[in-house]
Design an enzyme around this catalytic site. Structure first.
Site, PDB file in Angstrom:
ATOM      1  N   TRP A 165       0.859  -1.184   0.000  1.00  0.00           N
ATOM      2  CA  TRP A 165       0.000   0.000   0.000  1.00  0.00           C
ATOM      3  C   TRP A 165       0.898   1.237   0.000  1.00  0.00           C
ATOM      4  O   TRP A 165       2.045   1.179   0.465  1.00  0.00           O
ATOM      5  CB  TRP A 165      -0.942   0.005   1.212  1.00  0.00           C
ATOM      6  CG  TRP A 165      -0.274  -0.024   2.549  1.00  0.00           C
ATOM      7  CD1 TRP A 165       0.047  -1.130   3.273  1.00  0.00           C
ATOM      8  CD2 TRP A 165       0.184   1.105   3.317  1.00  0.00           C
ATOM      9  NE1 TRP A 165       0.668  -0.777   4.445  1.00  0.00           N
ATOM     10  CE2 TRP A 165       0.755   0.602   4.498  1.00  0.00           C
ATOM     11  CE3 TRP A 165       0.168   2.486   3.127  1.00  0.00           C
ATOM     12  CZ2 TRP A 165       1.309   1.424   5.485  1.00  0.00           C
ATOM     13  CZ3 TRP A 165       0.716   3.309   4.113  1.00  0.00           C
ATOM     14  CH2 TRP A 165       1.278   2.771   5.267  1.00  0.00           C
ATOM     15  N   GLU A 177       7.264   7.422  14.509  1.00  0.00           N
ATOM     16  CA  GLU A 177       7.517   6.849  13.176  1.00  0.00           C
ATOM     17  C   GLU A 177       8.486   7.737  12.385  1.00  0.00           C
ATOM     18  O   GLU A 177       9.332   7.237  11.659  1.00  0.00           O
ATOM     19  CB  GLU A 177       6.198   6.723  12.394  1.00  0.00           C
ATOM     20  CG  GLU A 177       5.201   5.721  12.965  1.00  0.00           C
ATOM     21  CD  GLU A 177       5.586   4.270  12.708  1.00  0.00           C
ATOM     22  OE1 GLU A 177       6.562   4.006  12.000  1.00  0.00           O
ATOM     23  OE2 GLU A 177       4.889   3.391  13.254  1.00  0.00           O
ATOM     24  N   GLU A 205       8.643   1.028   6.556  1.00  0.00           N
ATOM     25  CA  GLU A 205       8.305   1.861   7.720  1.00  0.00           C
ATOM     26  C   GLU A 205       8.095   3.323   7.331  1.00  0.00           C
ATOM     27  O   GLU A 205       7.283   4.032   7.924  1.00  0.00           O
ATOM     28  CB  GLU A 205       9.433   1.781   8.767  1.00  0.00           C
ATOM     29  CG  GLU A 205       9.462   0.495   9.566  1.00  0.00           C
ATOM     30  CD  GLU A 205       8.383   0.450  10.639  1.00  0.00           C
ATOM     31  OE1 GLU A 205       7.831   1.507  10.982  1.00  0.00           O
ATOM     32  OE2 GLU A 205       8.088  -0.654  11.120  1.00  0.00           O
ATOM     33  N   HIS A 265       4.721   4.838   7.080  1.00  0.00           N
ATOM     34  CA  HIS A 265       3.869   5.028   8.260  1.00  0.00           C
ATOM     35  C   HIS A 265       3.814   6.494   8.686  1.00  0.00           C
ATOM     36  O   HIS A 265       2.745   7.070   8.865  1.00  0.00           O
ATOM     37  CB  HIS A 265       4.359   4.169   9.436  1.00  0.00           C
ATOM     38  CG  HIS A 265       4.371   2.703   9.130  1.00  0.00           C
ATOM     39  ND1 HIS A 265       4.912   1.759   9.969  1.00  0.00           N
ATOM     40  CD2 HIS A 265       3.900   2.010   8.062  1.00  0.00           C
ATOM     41  CE1 HIS A 265       4.777   0.553   9.437  1.00  0.00           C
ATOM     42  NE2 HIS A 265       4.177   0.689   8.277  1.00  0.00           N
ATOM     43  N   GLU A 324       8.485  -3.816  17.805  1.00  0.00           N
ATOM     44  CA  GLU A 324       7.531  -3.934  16.692  1.00  0.00           C
ATOM     45  C   GLU A 324       6.175  -4.427  17.212  1.00  0.00           C
ATOM     46  O   GLU A 324       5.134  -3.982  16.758  1.00  0.00           O
ATOM     47  CB  GLU A 324       8.053  -4.892  15.618  1.00  0.00           C
ATOM     48  CG  GLU A 324       9.258  -4.363  14.851  1.00  0.00           C
ATOM     49  CD  GLU A 324       8.918  -3.255  13.855  1.00  0.00           C
ATOM     50  OE1 GLU A 324       7.952  -2.506  14.052  1.00  0.00           O
ATOM     51  OE2 GLU A 324       9.644  -3.129  12.864  1.00  0.00           O
ATOM     52  N   THR A 365       4.424  -1.485  18.799  1.00  0.00           N
ATOM     53  CA  THR A 365       3.792  -0.568  17.834  1.00  0.00           C
ATOM     54  C   THR A 365       2.562  -1.233  17.207  1.00  0.00           C
ATOM     55  O   THR A 365       1.573  -0.559  16.925  1.00  0.00           O
ATOM     56  CB  THR A 365       4.765  -0.107  16.727  1.00  0.00           C
ATOM     57  OG1 THR A 365       5.481  -1.232  16.251  1.00  0.00           O
ATOM     58  CG2 THR A 365       5.739   0.923  17.237  1.00  0.00           C
ATOM     59  N   ASP A 418       1.477  -4.008   9.141  1.00  0.00           N
ATOM     60  CA  ASP A 418       2.908  -3.978   8.788  1.00  0.00           C
ATOM     61  C   ASP A 418       3.763  -4.297  10.007  1.00  0.00           C
ATOM     62  O   ASP A 418       4.725  -5.070   9.935  1.00  0.00           O
ATOM     63  CB  ASP A 418       3.322  -2.563   8.334  1.00  0.00           C
ATOM     64  CG  ASP A 418       3.070  -2.313   6.859  1.00  0.00           C
ATOM     65  OD1 ASP A 418       2.521  -3.200   6.176  1.00  0.00           O
ATOM     66  OD2 ASP A 418       3.433  -1.207   6.386  1.00  0.00           O
ATOM     67  N   GLU A 419       3.419  -3.663  11.121  1.00  0.00           N
ATOM     68  CA  GLU A 419       4.218  -3.860  12.344  1.00  0.00           C
ATOM     69  C   GLU A 419       4.209  -5.337  12.759  1.00  0.00           C
ATOM     70  O   GLU A 419       5.208  -5.878  13.204  1.00  0.00           O
ATOM     71  CB  GLU A 419       3.690  -2.999  13.505  1.00  0.00           C
ATOM     72  CG  GLU A 419       3.521  -1.513  13.206  1.00  0.00           C
ATOM     73  CD  GLU A 419       4.814  -0.749  12.964  1.00  0.00           C
ATOM     74  OE1 GLU A 419       5.865  -1.373  12.786  1.00  0.00           O
ATOM     75  OE2 GLU A 419       4.749   0.496  12.926  1.00  0.00           O
ATOM     76  N   HIS A 472       6.566  -7.226  10.626  1.00  0.00           N
ATOM     77  CA  HIS A 472       7.940  -6.929  11.044  1.00  0.00           C
ATOM     78  C   HIS A 472       8.286  -7.635  12.362  1.00  0.00           C
ATOM     79  O   HIS A 472       9.384  -8.148  12.528  1.00  0.00           O
ATOM     80  CB  HIS A 472       8.134  -5.415  11.213  1.00  0.00           C
ATOM     81  CG  HIS A 472       7.976  -4.648   9.932  1.00  0.00           C
ATOM     82  ND1 HIS A 472       7.749  -3.289   9.892  1.00  0.00           N
ATOM     83  CD2 HIS A 472       8.014  -5.049   8.636  1.00  0.00           C
ATOM     84  CE1 HIS A 472       7.655  -2.897   8.636  1.00  0.00           C
ATOM     85  NE2 HIS A 472       7.804  -3.947   7.857  1.00  0.00           N
TER      86      HIS A 472
HETATM   87 FE   LIG Z   1       7.791  -0.763  13.193  1.00  0.00          FE
HETATM   88 FE   LIG Z   2       6.053   1.825  11.940  1.00  0.00          FE
END
Ligand SMILES: [Fe+2]
Ligand SMILES: [Fe+2]
Length: 390
Positions: free
Chosen positions: A85, A130, A168, A171, A221, A224, A253-254, A257
């Site tokens: 995205w 971020e 990242e 974000h 991670e 977050t 996403d976090e 990760h």
């Molecule tokens: Fe992160």
């Molecule tokens: Fe992040």
């Protein structure tokens, strides 16, 4: 200002939290410009660690020997750019005719208008965190054996770190643009905070040691993931489903990760159980510090504590979340059943596996003390000095 200091009394009673480090309240000398004299304390707490390059050099071989494994098991957790995205898909489209674009901005403002100020404090704090991404990339590249030695190194560790950074980077971009368009926040104060924060750096206590570094990133991670998940829930409850989707997408996403970093620690536990267990024990003893713990806006020397207190009070990130993350990782890494440890390794295992209930007990006591205190307000420059009750 007087009120702000009263606030900190109750915040300091919160123990062992990721975002409420008691040892790093504020170090004015680490900001590029000092806060006003009247607010500066003269005793500066020591750095979390003065150790550097603490991994014995012979262990560099471990990371070299894991390169094929990292290519096969870690790199697939990245998403190809074409499948990722981008912030623009969540934002008003500037390529539309002007009226249509501004209509989209109006709709956005309409959605955000009922979200409370305290929500924006947390969202800005998350966005600022971020945006200090250069600091995190530098931290990871400073880890021995896994850093990007030339800037475009083909080592899978370096490939991961560059692509992780690139993922990242979206974000902060997305949150920043959304906050800008909402009109609810003071962008100049936010931008100043970001500049101060990147200038100040961070002190995670990872000692250029990839064992410590990957334990830290696994925990961070997930933290977050939890906090973006909670800002998503609150946005939905507050009437902004688009912002909810934005925070939820970032949280996803976090999670991916987190999965990569905890896989690395899992592998280290397999190839070097005592070394990895000691690293987990060491990081937990130091407490996992939120990456943006040195934040400052040029006005409030206790900005981080105040932000963390709002995160705690709104339930976006709490001491219980810290304990939950620890328990989650203990389970994920099967630490209770870990075998083949030396005596020292076993002591670290006992310490880590018994820590979560201790954190919860301390937190209950702190909560009870906090309940006895009168609520008080703190002004945040990010929301035009509006006051948020803590
Ligand atoms: Fe992160
Ligand atoms: Fe992040």
């Amino acid at each position: 200002m007087h009120i702000q200091f009263q606030t900190c009394h109750s915040i300091k009673t919160l123990p062992l939290t990721w975002n409420i480090p008691e040892s790093i309240n504020h170090r004015p000398h680490r900001h590029l410009l000092p806060p006003p004299k009247s607010t500066v304390t003269t005793t500066l707490p020591p750095l979390k660690t003065s150790k550097t390059h603490s991994m014995p050099p012979e262990k560099l071989e471990i990371f070299k020997s894991l390169e094929n494994w990292a290519s096969e098991s870690v790199l697939p957790l990245l998403k190809p750019v074409e499948q990722c995205w981008q912030p623009q898909s969540f934002l008003p489209d500037p390529s539309l005719p002007f009226d249509e674009f501004t209509d989209q901005v109006k709709v956005l403002r309409d959605r955000t208008k009922d979200l409370p100020d305290e929500y924006f404090v947390v969202l800005v704090g998350d966005m600022v965190t971020e945006d200090a991404l250069p600091t995190y990339q530098s931290m990871i590249n400073g880890l021995d054996g896994v850093g990007d030695e030339i800037g475009a190194s083909p080592s899978p560790w370096a490939v991961w770190t560059r692509a992780w950074t690139a993922e990242e980077n979206r974000h902060g971009d997305l949150l920043r643009t959304y906050l800008y368009l909402s009109g609810r926040v003071d962008m100049e104060m936010i931008e100043k905070t970001v500049q101060y924060l990147i200038g100040a750096g961070m002190d995670p206590g990872t000692e250029n040691n990839p064992y410590l570094g990957f334990v830290y990133t696994s925990f961070q991670e997930r933290a977050t993931f939890v906090s973006h998940g909670n800002t998503a829930r609150l946005a939905k409850e507050g009437g902004d489903p688009v912002l909810a989707r934005i925070c939820g997408t970032i949280a996803a996403d976090e999670k991916r990760h987190e999965n990569a970093y905890s896989k690395i620690v899992e592998k280290l536990l397999e190839v070097d159980p005592t070394g990895a267990m000691l690293a987990i024990g060491d990081m937990m003893e130091k407490k996992i510090t939120m990456p943006a713990h040195l934040m400052y806006d040029g006005q409030d020397p206790k900005l981080f504590e105040h932000f963390a207190a709002v995160a705690q009070r709104t339930g976006v990130y709490t001491a219980n979340d810290y304990a939950d993350i620890l328990e989650f990782l203990i389970e994920r890494w099967r630490l209770e059943k870990l075998e083949g440890l030396t005596g020292e390794g076993k002591r670290a295992q006992d310490f880590v596996c018994g820590l979560a209930p201790r954190i919860r007990r301390l937190q209950e006591r702190a909560d009870a003390r906090a309940r006895k205190m009168k609520p008080h307000g703190v002004k945040f420059s990010w929301i035009f000095n509006n006051e948020v009750v803590l």
